[in-house]
Scaffold this active site. Structure first.
Site, PDB file in Angstrom:
ATOM      1  N   VAL A  14       0.833  -1.206   0.000  1.00 40.98           N
ATOM      2  CA  VAL A  14       0.000   0.000   0.000  1.00 40.98           C
ATOM      3  C   VAL A  14       0.860   1.245   0.000  1.00 40.98           C
ATOM      4  CG1 VAL A  14      -1.737   1.293   1.303  1.00 40.98           C
ATOM      5  CG2 VAL A  14      -1.919  -1.180   1.104  1.00 40.98           C
ATOM      6  N   ALA A  15       1.986   1.190   0.691  1.00 38.01           N
ATOM      7  CA  ALA A  15       2.879   2.348   0.752  1.00 38.01           C
ATOM      8  C   ALA A  15       3.460   2.673  -0.611  1.00 38.01           C
ATOM      9  CB  ALA A  15       4.009   2.086   1.750  1.00 38.01           C
TER      10      ALA A  15
ATOM     11  N   GLU B 104      -2.599   4.092  -5.307  1.00 41.20           N
ATOM     12  CA  GLU B 104      -3.802   3.583  -5.953  1.00 41.20           C
ATOM     13  C   GLU B 104      -4.834   4.667  -6.236  1.00 41.20           C
ATOM     14  OE1 GLU B 104      -4.500   3.409  -1.578  1.00 41.20           O
ATOM     15  OE2 GLU B 104      -2.892   2.850  -2.936  1.00 41.20           O
TER      16      GLU B 104
ATOM     17  N   ASP C 150      -8.273  34.471 -34.419  1.00 40.64           N
ATOM     18  CA  ASP C 150      -9.023  35.392 -35.255  1.00 40.64           C
ATOM     19  C   ASP C 150      -8.754  36.809 -34.759  1.00 40.64           C
ATOM     20  OD1 ASP C 150     -10.738  36.379 -37.117  1.00 40.64           O
ATOM     21  OD2 ASP C 150     -12.571  35.612 -36.203  1.00 40.64           O
TER      22      ASP C 150
ATOM     23  N   ASP D 137     -15.484  30.928 -34.487  1.00 42.22           N
ATOM     24  CA  ASP D 137     -16.832  31.261 -34.019  1.00 42.22           C
ATOM     25  C   ASP D 137     -17.934  30.838 -34.967  1.00 42.22           C
ATOM     26  OD1 ASP D 137     -16.459  33.028 -36.066  1.00 42.22           O
ATOM     27  OD2 ASP D 137     -16.589  34.843 -34.841  1.00 42.22           O
TER      28      ASP D 137
ATOM     29  N   ASN E  30       7.219   7.753  -0.062  1.00 47.03           N
ATOM     30  CA  ASN E  30       7.156   6.297  -0.058  1.00 47.03           C
ATOM     31  C   ASN E  30       8.546   5.678  -0.186  1.00 47.03           C
ATOM     32  OD1 ASN E  30       4.471   6.798   0.004  1.00 47.03           O
ATOM     33  ND2 ASN E  30       3.962   5.763  -1.896  1.00 47.03           N
TER      34      ASN E  30
ATOM     35  N   THR F  88      -1.503  11.169   6.724  1.00 48.08           N
ATOM     36  CA  THR F  88      -0.686  12.392   6.774  1.00 48.08           C
ATOM     37  C   THR F  88      -0.199  12.827   5.398  1.00 48.08           C
ATOM     38  OG1 THR F  88       1.352  11.155   7.241  1.00 48.08           O
ATOM     39  CG2 THR F  88       0.023  11.843   9.127  1.00 48.08           C
TER      40      THR F  88
END
Length: 861
Positions: free
Chosen positions: A255-256, A260, A302, A601, A667, A698
């Site tokens: 997970v670190a 994800e 333009d 336009d 990480n 955190t």
């Protein structure tokens, strides 16, 4: 369902029918419910694994671990829900701004309303560029052509008239030429289009390049995480750690490593950024526009209404018999016409001037009217300026409708003709580009009579036109032709030239500074206009565009691909261009590797808008078709808004890059500490719940705040980034490696220092855990800018970041000293000697990056 054609429905009738038939929609885009968004936070693969791990931990009797993991998952889910709900609200606001408008007759006057409010029986006014808002029966038409490809698949426009066997228009088709009045016969799902398909008008459904890149990065990291987790688990088991403990550790490490939630965070950042761009008068219809804008290297713009104010005012008149000045500005007819020596003149005083003003009035679809806020115009600015001019010259206003036939102005024809009953005869009134009018003129009026147009006179007229245009004035030529016979054909040959009208559309005050800003940002600005070369070049000089060469649309047609590539290397301006020329120019620039933003336009601008990397449509004077084809809509039609949007796009990309690098560096430090510690066989430096706390609580809050950084001072002083430029890059990889190595090594040193000093393992682990949290919070200052120190950009300029840091420091203090969190995270209270050690190792993370940036700035000047 009968109504008066000239009055339309009353407001009361319209309201009653709206209640009866419902809104004119084919099914609204369904908004995602808050419950669905909340549930989505707990369906990710790794979150599911964490939930399973919590269940396993509880079954094994590790209640504290189970509760801790559960709380982290819940808190992370709540944080993700809040962010995504804010993004959904921002997108909902954007969707409402994309609502189309239509002109209808209500209570006897013309109104602009949302197409959703149209009801059966309404009288709708249509002109070139409008989308047909419902199924309609035609009431009146003038050379009407409709693109029905959205309904039938036929690519060629279809002519429509009241006399057709089935004089109908269908919802979802587009008017490409002419104009009409039509009555609504079906709305919403009752229309032909509603029976075939549901239309959607959602914003940002397409996956952006940045999302694809980050999703790929996340997949690569997931593979690395699984491999690394297996290595860590194996090493831990080999060195004597328990299976349950290493299972949770390997899971936490995975997970670190894996970010994800990163693609979702990026989407949220871009969506909120799109909402911020609306406040800068730029509406991003697609999220990829926000991303791509930061890479724009060329803006093809333009002139009228984008570089200028789009408030045309006739300032000069030239006839074969004399020249005149026009006073007053805007659409207020309070001014007058005077000779060059200051004598006021009316139409009744001068035959040539009288006929010129008649043509200006009759060959016209615009009108001006006085309201509570002053004079306003309906129609095109150029035609409204000609109507205003006719009023200033006291030209007789036609009674009734003298026009019986019309050939409308198109970008290919560059002229408009109407056949009108006037002065007791059929007279063809013509206006258009001077060169197109003069090439069809064989006579001119002088001293009340017609004379043959000789080569010498033609040269004199051309020189007069060029002299007026060289002053930055748009020039319109006017002509007439008496058509004999009871039902004369519309013949645009053998015209009698009447004169020129010079119209000034002053440059917007802020455009010059915007062009300087674009140039400093390495963005090239190319003017592509339908106006004449002399007028365009004069305006270019007024706004600060340096021009060495002017090419017309015909020049573009004559150039080979190689010659056009060479021409694009010069400081070139393109005048008298048609939509096909714009398309070729966009493709040529893209072939050279440029990221092209194109403004437009009109209906015929749609192909070039779609071909460009960033299609920019005008929100005020743009057509529905152009807006549908565009990625970005300017709510004020202002070129300066494009440059502001580019700045915002660059800011958003840089902020995404900042928090990606920051999260990866955080990480990396944890991975270094965990791996080295396990490989040397030491006790666990971080527990699973502590790693989850650091990464999902955190770091996550801090990263979101980092994504809200303001643009740095040099944002618009750097060349455009490459479209496929890496989010991390070599410099980012070096930063990640440096910060990860230092924070990992420092945490290890602190851990073993206190273990060696006789501290309890829980205390040593808490010091290392707290040190890593503080290291990561201090590190964020280094990632706020890669070129500027915090002293330069302001330590407190991002107040949300400061609040996030204070909140996370408070959370960590609670983890250390508040008994419930202590138990969940298995932390121990710290003493002053621990905090001193943390501060000692944290200080270099603050001082060294600041010093390096300041030295580098001084060295590089």
């Amino acid at each position: 369902m009968q109504v008066k054609r000239n009055d339309g429905l009353t407001s009361a009738e319209a309201l009653a029918r709206l209640e009866q038939y419902g809104p004119n929609t084919l099914g609204e885009t369904k908004r995602v419910s808050w419950a669905a968004i909340l549930a989505r936070q707990f369906t990710g693969l790794l979150v599911v694994i964490l939930i399973v791990a919590a269940v396993i931990a509880a079954a094994l009797g590790e209640v504290i671990d189970a509760v801790a993991i559960g709380l982290v998952v819940v808190l992370n889910g709540i944080l993700g829900f809040v962010q995504e709900w804010q993004a959904e609200n921002a997108l909902e606001a954007l969707r409402s701004m994309l609502a189309q408008k239509a002109r209808v007759l209500r209570d006897g006057s013309e109104e602009l309303i949302d197409t959703a409010e149209i009801v059966p029986g309404d009288v709708v006014l249509l002109s070139a560029g409008d989308k047909v808002p419902a199924d309609l029966d035609l009431l009146t038409t003038v050379d009407l052509r409709v693109d029905e490809s959205a309904l039938t698949g036929e690519s060629l426009p279809v002519s429509k008239s009241v006399g057709d066997p089935e004089p109908k228009l269908f919802m979802g088709t587009a008017v490409v030429a002419g104009h009409a009045e039509a009555q609504v016969v079906a709305t919403g799902r009752a229309t032909a289009f509603g029976e075939i398909a549901e239309l959607t008008t959602s914003v940002g459904e397409k996956t952006t390049h940045l999302q694809v890149v980050l999703a790929g990065l996340a997949r690569q990291m997931a593979i690395a995480a699984l491999g690394l987790a297996a290595v860590v688990a194996g090493a831990g088991l080999y060195t004597g750690h328990g299976l349950h403990e290493m299972f949770l550790m390997a899971l936490s490490l995975a997970v670190a490593i894996v970010l994800e939630g990163l693609p979702a965070v990026v989407t949220i950042t871009l969506a909120l950024g799109a909402a911020a761009m609306v406040r800068k008068q730029a509406l991003a219809r697609r999220l990829q526009a926000v991303e791509t804008l930061g890479a724009a290297s060329v803006i093809c713009t333009d002139k009228t209404g984008t570089l200028t104010e789009d408030k045309m005012t006739a300032t000069r008149i030239w006839t074969p018999g004399g020249a005149y000045r026009v006073t007053g500005g805007g659409y207020d007819p309070a001014g007058h016409i005077e000779t060059e020596d200051g004598q006021r003149v009316r139409a009744e005083d001068d035959d040539e001037l009288s006929r010129l003003l008649e043509t200006a009035m009759i060959c016209n679809r615009a009108r001006i009217e006085r309201g509570e806020t002053g004079w306003t115009m309906h129609g095109t600015p150029t035609e409204a300026a000609l109507v205003t001019l006719a009023y200033k010259g006291w030209c007789p206003v036609p009674e009734g409708e003298p026009v019986v036939a019309e050939l409308p102005f198109t970008s290919e024809r560059k002229r408009m003709s109407v056949l009108a009953a006037w002065r007791g005869a059929w007279i063809l009134q013509v206006k258009g580009a001077p060169e197109r009018i003069l090439e069809r003129a064989t006579r001119y009026r002088l001293d009340g009579e017609e004379r043959d147009l000789t080569a010498g006179e033609r040269a004199r007229f051309t020189a007069a036109y060029e002299a007026i245009a060289a002053e930055g004035v748009r020039v319109i030529a006017l002509a007439q032709a008496i058509q004999p016979g009871p039902t004369p054909p519309v013949d645009e040959q053998d015209l009698t030239f009447l004169g020129f009208v010079g119209l000034m559309d002053p440059p917007r005050a802020e455009v010059k500074a915007a062009i300087r800003a674009a140039r400093a940002a390495g963005i090239r600005v190319i003017m592509i206009t339908g106006d004449g070369a002399a007028t365009a070049k004069a305006v270019a000089g007024m706004v600060g565009l340096e021009i060495d060469r002017v090419l017309s649309g015909r020049d573009v047609e004559a150039l080979s691909d190689e010659e056009l590539d060479a021409a694009l290397e010069a400081k070139v301006l393109f005048a008298r261009t048609a939509p096909a020329h714009k398309m070729r120019l966009v493709r040529a620039l893209q072939a050279k590797g440029q990221i092209v933003a194109m403004t437009g336009d009109g209906v015929n601008d749609a192909p070039a808008l779609k071909q460009s990397d960033i299609g920019v449509a005008m929100g005020v004077r743009g057509t529905d078709v152009a807006r549908d084809a565009a990625d970005l809509v300017l709510l004020d039609d202002n070129f300066a808004t494009i440059v502001r949007a580019v700045r915002e796009g660059r800011r958003q990309f840089e902020n995404v890059r900042k928090f990606v690098r920051y999260l990866l560096s955080s990480n990396a430090g944890e991975v270094v500490a965990l791996l080295v510690n396990i490989l040397i066989g030491g006790p666990l430096i971080f527990l699973a719940t502590q790693i989850l706390w650091m990464n999902l609580i955190t770091d996550g809050v801090t990263a979101v705040a980092l994504g809200l950084e303001k643009a740095t001072p040099d944002t618009m002083n750097r060349p455009p980034r490459r479209k496929n430029e890496s989010v991390i890059g070599k410099a980012g990889f070096a930063m990640i490696l440096a910060f990860g190595s230092y924070t990992g090594a420092a945490s290890l040193w602190i851990f073993y220092h206190f273990l060696g000093a006789g501290a309890d393992e829980a205390v040593a682990r808490t010091v290392a855990f707290t040190a890593m949290v503080f290291f990561e919070k201090i590190s964020v200052f280094a990632f706020r800018s890669f070129h500027h120190s915090c002293t330069e950009i302001g330590w407190f300029s991002n107040r949300l970041l400061i609040l996030a840091l204070l909140a996370m420091v408070g959370a960590q203090l609670a983890a250390v000293y508040w008994a419930p969190l202590q138990q969940l995270l298995r932390a121990a209270p710290l003493g002053w000697e621990h905090w001193q050690m943390i501060a000692l190792f944290a200080l270099p993370l603050l001082v060294v990056p600041e010093a390096v940036k300041m030295i580098r700035r001084r060295t590089n000047g």
